[in-house]
Design a protein around this motif. Structure first.
Motif, PDB file in Angstrom:
ATOM      1  N   PRO A   1       3.876   9.807   2.010  1.00  0.00           N
ATOM      2  CA  PRO A   1       3.648   8.442   2.493  1.00  0.00           C
ATOM      3  C   PRO A   1       4.690   8.021   3.524  1.00  0.00           C
ATOM      4  CG  PRO A   1       3.529   8.566   0.100  1.00  0.00           C
ATOM      5  CD  PRO A   1       4.060   9.878   0.564  1.00  0.00           C
ATOM      6  N   TYR A   2       4.247   7.276   4.505  1.00  0.00           N
ATOM      7  CA  TYR A   2       5.109   6.698   5.531  1.00  0.00           C
ATOM      8  C   TYR A   2       5.798   7.748   6.406  1.00  0.00           C
ATOM      9  CZ  TYR A   2       4.846   2.438   2.631  1.00  0.00           C
ATOM     10  OH  TYR A   2       4.417   1.355   1.905  1.00  0.00           O
ATOM     11  N   GLN A   3       5.370   8.991   6.364  1.00  0.00           N
ATOM     12  CA  GLN A   3       6.107  10.024   7.076  1.00  0.00           C
ATOM     13  C   GLN A   3       6.098   9.826   8.595  1.00  0.00           C
ATOM     14  OE1 GLN A   3       4.406  13.931   6.726  1.00  0.00           O
ATOM     15  NE2 GLN A   3       2.299  13.197   6.798  1.00  0.00           N
ATOM     16  N   ASP A   4       5.151   9.057   9.110  1.00  0.00           N
ATOM     17  CA  ASP A   4       5.078   8.835  10.555  1.00  0.00           C
ATOM     18  C   ASP A   4       5.766   7.552  10.999  1.00  0.00           C
ATOM     19  OD1 ASP A   4       3.558  11.159  10.809  1.00  0.00           O
ATOM     20  OD2 ASP A   4       1.699  10.067  10.398  1.00  0.00           O
ATOM     21  N   PHE A   5       6.381   6.852  10.050  1.00  0.00           N
ATOM     22  CA  PHE A   5       7.002   5.578  10.397  1.00  0.00           C
ATOM     23  C   PHE A   5       8.463   5.792  10.780  1.00  0.00           C
ATOM     24  CE2 PHE A   5       4.066   3.116   7.281  1.00  0.00           C
ATOM     25  CZ  PHE A   5       2.999   3.372   8.110  1.00  0.00           C
ATOM     26  N   ASN A   6       8.903   5.186  11.866  1.00  0.00           N
ATOM     27  CA  ASN A   6      10.320   5.130  12.214  1.00  0.00           C
ATOM     28  C   ASN A   6      10.873   3.795  11.736  1.00  0.00           C
ATOM     29  OD1 ASN A   6      10.724   7.615  13.547  1.00  0.00           O
ATOM     30  ND2 ASN A   6       9.650   6.819  15.337  1.00  0.00           N
ATOM     31  N   ILE A   7      11.913   3.858  10.937  1.00  0.00           N
ATOM     32  CA  ILE A   7      12.485   2.644  10.384  1.00  0.00           C
ATOM     33  C   ILE A   7      13.721   2.290  11.198  1.00  0.00           C
ATOM     34  CG2 ILE A   7      13.284   1.522   8.284  1.00  0.00           C
ATOM     35  CD1 ILE A   7      10.374   2.615   8.317  1.00  0.00           C
TER      36      ILE A   7
ATOM     37  N   LEU B   1       3.121  -1.152   2.507  1.00  0.00           N
ATOM     38  CA  LEU B   1       2.891  -1.255   3.946  1.00  0.00           C
ATOM     39  C   LEU B   1       1.854  -0.246   4.427  1.00  0.00           C
ATOM     40  CD1 LEU B   1       6.583  -1.769   5.153  1.00  0.00           C
ATOM     41  CD2 LEU B   1       4.851  -3.489   4.645  1.00  0.00           C
ATOM     42  N   ASP B   2       0.850  -0.021   3.624  1.00  0.00           N
ATOM     43  CA  ASP B   2      -0.215   0.925   3.990  1.00  0.00           C
ATOM     44  C   ASP B   2      -1.550   0.314   3.586  1.00  0.00           C
ATOM     45  OD1 ASP B   2      -1.886   3.106   4.466  1.00  0.00           O
ATOM     46  OD2 ASP B   2      -0.412   4.562   3.756  1.00  0.00           O
ATOM     47  N   HIS B   3      -2.462   0.207   4.560  1.00  0.00           N
ATOM     48  CA  HIS B   3      -3.782  -0.354   4.259  1.00  0.00           C
ATOM     49  C   HIS B   3      -4.604   0.571   3.355  1.00  0.00           C
ATOM     50  CE1 HIS B   3      -3.315  -3.707   6.976  1.00  0.00           C
ATOM     51  NE2 HIS B   3      -3.036  -2.915   7.988  1.00  0.00           N
TER      52      HIS B   3
ATOM     53  N   ARG C   1      -6.152  12.371  -1.391  1.00  0.00           N
ATOM     54  CA  ARG C   1      -6.988  11.817  -0.325  1.00  0.00           C
ATOM     55  C   ARG C   1      -6.645  10.330  -0.185  1.00  0.00           C
ATOM     56  NH1 ARG C   1     -10.389  11.410  -4.840  1.00  0.00           N
ATOM     57  NH2 ARG C   1     -11.756   9.569  -4.888  1.00  0.00           N
ATOM     58  N   ARG C   2      -7.004   9.769   0.959  1.00  0.00           N
ATOM     59  CA  ARG C   2      -6.699   8.370   1.222  1.00  0.00           C
ATOM     60  C   ARG C   2      -7.971   7.617   1.597  1.00  0.00           C
ATOM     61  NH1 ARG C   2      -1.381   9.499   4.995  1.00  0.00           N
ATOM     62  NH2 ARG C   2       0.145   9.684   3.317  1.00  0.00           N
ATOM     63  N   LYS C   3      -8.020   6.380   1.155  1.00  0.00           N
ATOM     64  CA  LYS C   3      -9.164   5.533   1.461  1.00  0.00           C
ATOM     65  C   LYS C   3      -8.666   4.264   2.134  1.00  0.00           C
ATOM     66  CE  LYS C   3     -13.331   3.743   1.243  1.00  0.00           C
ATOM     67  NZ  LYS C   3     -14.465   4.229   2.047  1.00  0.00           N
ATOM     68  N   SER C   4      -9.092   4.031   3.370  1.00  0.00           N
ATOM     69  CA  SER C   4      -8.667   2.851   4.109  1.00  0.00           C
ATOM     70  C   SER C   4      -9.370   1.611   3.559  1.00  0.00           C
ATOM     71  CB  SER C   4      -8.987   3.019   5.597  1.00  0.00           C
ATOM     72  OG  SER C   4      -8.544   1.888   6.324  1.00  0.00           O
ATOM     73  N   LEU C   5      -8.569   0.651   3.112  1.00  0.00           N
ATOM     74  CA  LEU C   5      -9.092  -0.597   2.568  1.00  0.00           C
ATOM     75  C   LEU C   5      -8.258  -1.771   3.089  1.00  0.00           C
ATOM     76  CD1 LEU C   5      -9.690   0.699  -1.050  1.00  0.00           C
ATOM     77  CD2 LEU C   5     -11.459  -0.357   0.378  1.00  0.00           C
ATOM     78  N   PRO C   6      -8.360  -2.041   4.393  1.00  0.00           N
ATOM     79  CA  PRO C   6      -7.540  -3.111   4.963  1.00  0.00           C
ATOM     80  C   PRO C   6      -8.007  -4.491   4.505  1.00  0.00           C
ATOM     81  CG  PRO C   6      -9.059  -2.269   6.596  1.00  0.00           C
ATOM     82  CD  PRO C   6      -9.197  -1.366   5.403  1.00  0.00           C
ATOM     83  N   SER C   7      -7.063  -5.350   4.246  1.00  0.00           N
ATOM     84  CA  SER C   7      -7.384  -6.729   3.901  1.00  0.00           C
ATOM     85  C   SER C   7      -7.658  -7.518   5.171  1.00  0.00           C
ATOM     86  CB  SER C   7      -6.218  -7.363   3.148  1.00  0.00           C
ATOM     87  OG  SER C   7      -6.380  -8.767   3.072  1.00  0.00           O
TER      88      SER C   7
END
Length: 374
Positions: free
Chosen positions: A185-191, A230-232, A244-250
Motif C-alpha cells: 500500500p502507498y508504495q507510489d506515494f512520495n511523502i 488515503l486510498d479510495h 486484489r483491489r476494488k475502487s470505491l471512491p466516495s
C-alpha cells in the motif's frame, strides 16, 4: 433511525466519550465487548495513574452487562501499560496489546491472551528483528482468520518486510511473522516531510498518526478486507495470499492534498493531517454480508488549526457496500450527536453508533437507517 439499544453500566465504567472507545460485536454470543479504559491516563509528570479498568461484555438483546473482569496494573496478571487495542474471540478468550514501547516480564511489547477471569493464559513478544512494529490503533486494528491473528502495522520503511501493513501471529505455536502483502500500500506515494536537514521525500508514515492506521475485517469467504485512510480502494486478500483491489471512491472525497503538499515543519504536518479527509474504518455485517465504510470529509478552513487546542467539528459519511464490493448507498451525517470515531460496531443487520452524551448509568447506540430491508 429504526432501532436503538441502551447498555447499562456500573460505577466503574468510564464514559465512552472519554474512553479509548473501542467496541467489538461477537456474533456467536450476540454480545458487544467494550474496552473500559480512559483515553488519556497521565499525571502532570507523564506517569500512569492507576485506576480501575476492565473488559466488559454487554448482551445486545437486553443491554445488560453479561460479564466483566478487571485489567490489572500489577501482579502476575498485569497489563502495565495503557492498552492500544484488543480482540475478543469470545468472552473467555481476549487478546490485549499494549500502547507503549518497552519490555515487561522480559518481553518486548508483549501481547497477552486473557481468559474470562482476566487471567493471563500466555504472552508473546511482538517486536522482532527487522519487522514492522504492530500499531493496531482504532477499530479493526486486530482480526483473526482461523489460527492466525492479524495485527495492523504502520507502513514505516522502504524495506519490503518492514513495509508490510500486517504482522501475523500463529496462535498454536506462537510464531510471529509478516504477511507478504503485495502490492505494498502507498508504495507510489512520495511523502514530503523535511525534518531537520533532510532533503529527500520521507517514506515514514509514523508522523501521520491516524492517516497511517489500517482497519480490517474477515468476511464469510475468509478474506481479509482492509481499509487504508488515503486510498479510495478497498484491498482484499484471499486466504491463499493473493491481493486484489476494488475502487470505491466516495462522492465526498475527491483527492488528498496532503499527499502532494511539501510540508516543511511538524506543525504544518499536524495541521494538514487534522484537516485531511480520510476513510476511517471498514466494518462488516456478517448477517447480511454488507460492508460499512465510514469516512470523514476534509476541512476547508485550516486557519483555526494553528491553535493545537482547537477541536473542529467534522462531517462524516457512511458507504454501504455489498458482498461483491458494489456501492449500494452513501449518506452524509452532519450532526455532532454521534461519536463516529469511537462508538461503532456492525451487528444484526445494521450499523450501530454511539450517541454523544454523558448519562451516568448507560450508553445509547442508534442503528442507522441506511438500507431498507424486505
Amino acid at each position: 433511525m429504526t432501532d436503538s439499544i441502551q447498555f447499562l453500566f456500573d460505577e466503574h465504567t468510564i464514559q465512552p466519550s472519554t474512553s479509548t472507545g473501542i467496541f467489538q460485536y461477537l456474533p456467536d454470543e450476540n454480545s458487544v465487548a467494550y474496552l473500559n479504559q480512559r483515553a488519556r491516563i497521565y499525571s502532570t509528570r507523564e506517569q500512569y495513574v492507576p485506576y480501575q479498568r476492565s473488559m466488559q461484555f454487554f448482551d445486545l438483546s437486553s443491554g445488560k452487562m453479561s460479564s466483566s473482569f478487571p485489567l490489572k496494573w500489577s501482579g502476575r496478571e498485569r497489563i502495565i501499560n495503557e492498552i492500544q487495542n484488543f480482540y475478543a474471540a469470545s468472552p473467555d478468550s481476549i487478546w490485549v496489546y499494549p500502547a507503549k514501547f518497552g519490555k515487561d516480564l522480559g518481553m518486548d511489547m508483549p501481547i497477552a491472551l486473557l481468559n474470562g477471569k482476566g487471567e493471563v493464559e500466555f504472552r508473546v513478544p511482538m517486536r522482532g528483528d527487522r519487522m514492522p512494529v504492530p500499531t493496531p490503533y482504532g477499530l479493526g486494528g486486530i482480526a483473526q482468520r482461523g489460527n492466525e491473528l492479524i495485527i495492523s502495522s504502520w507502513i514505516a520503511w522502504k524495506e519490503n518486510r518492514m513495509r508490510s501493513p500486517f504482522t501475523n501471529l500463529k496462535i498454536r505455536n506462537a510464531e510471529l511473522g509478516v504477511i507478504d502483502y503485495k502490492p505494498i500500500p502507498y508504495q507510489d506515494f512520495n511523502i514530503y516531510l523535511y525534518p531537520g536537514k533532510r532533503r529527500e521525500p520521507s517514506t515514514s508514515w509514523s508522523s501521520y498518526g491516524d492517516l497511517a492506521q489500517v482497519s480490517s475485517v474477515i468476511n464469510q469467504k475468509n478474506e481479509l478486507v482492509s481499509n487504508f485512510p488515503l486510498d479510495h480502494r478497498l484491498s482484499i486478500q484471499s486466504s491463499s495470499g493473493k491481493v486484489r483491489r476494488k475502487s470505491l471512491p466516495s462522492q465526498y472525497l475527491s483527492d488528498f492534498p496532503i499527499l502532494e503538499t511539501k510540508l516543511k515543519t511538524n506543525k504544518e504536518l499536524r495541521i494538514q493531517a487534522k484537516a485531511s479527509g480520510r476513510y476511517i474504518v471498514v466494518l462488516y455485517d456478517q448477517e447480511n454480508e454488507l460492508y460499512y465504510r465510514v469516512g470523514r470529509m476534509p476541512l476547508d478552513d485550516l486557519e483555526p488549526l494553528n491553535d493545537f487546542r482547537f477541536q473542529p467539528t467534522y462531517i462524516y459519511f457512511v458507504m454501504v457496500i455489498d458482498s461483491n464490493f458494489n456501492l449500494i448507498k452513501e449518506k452524509e451525517f452532519r450532526s455532532a450527536e454521534y461519536l463516529f470515531e469511537k462508538g461503532l460496531f456492525a451487528a444484526k443487520g445494521g450499523l450501530f453508533i454511539l450517541k454523544n452524551d454523558s448519562l451516568p448509568d448507560r450508553m445509547i447506540f442508534h442503528k442507522l437507517e441506511l438500507v431498507k430491508r424486505d
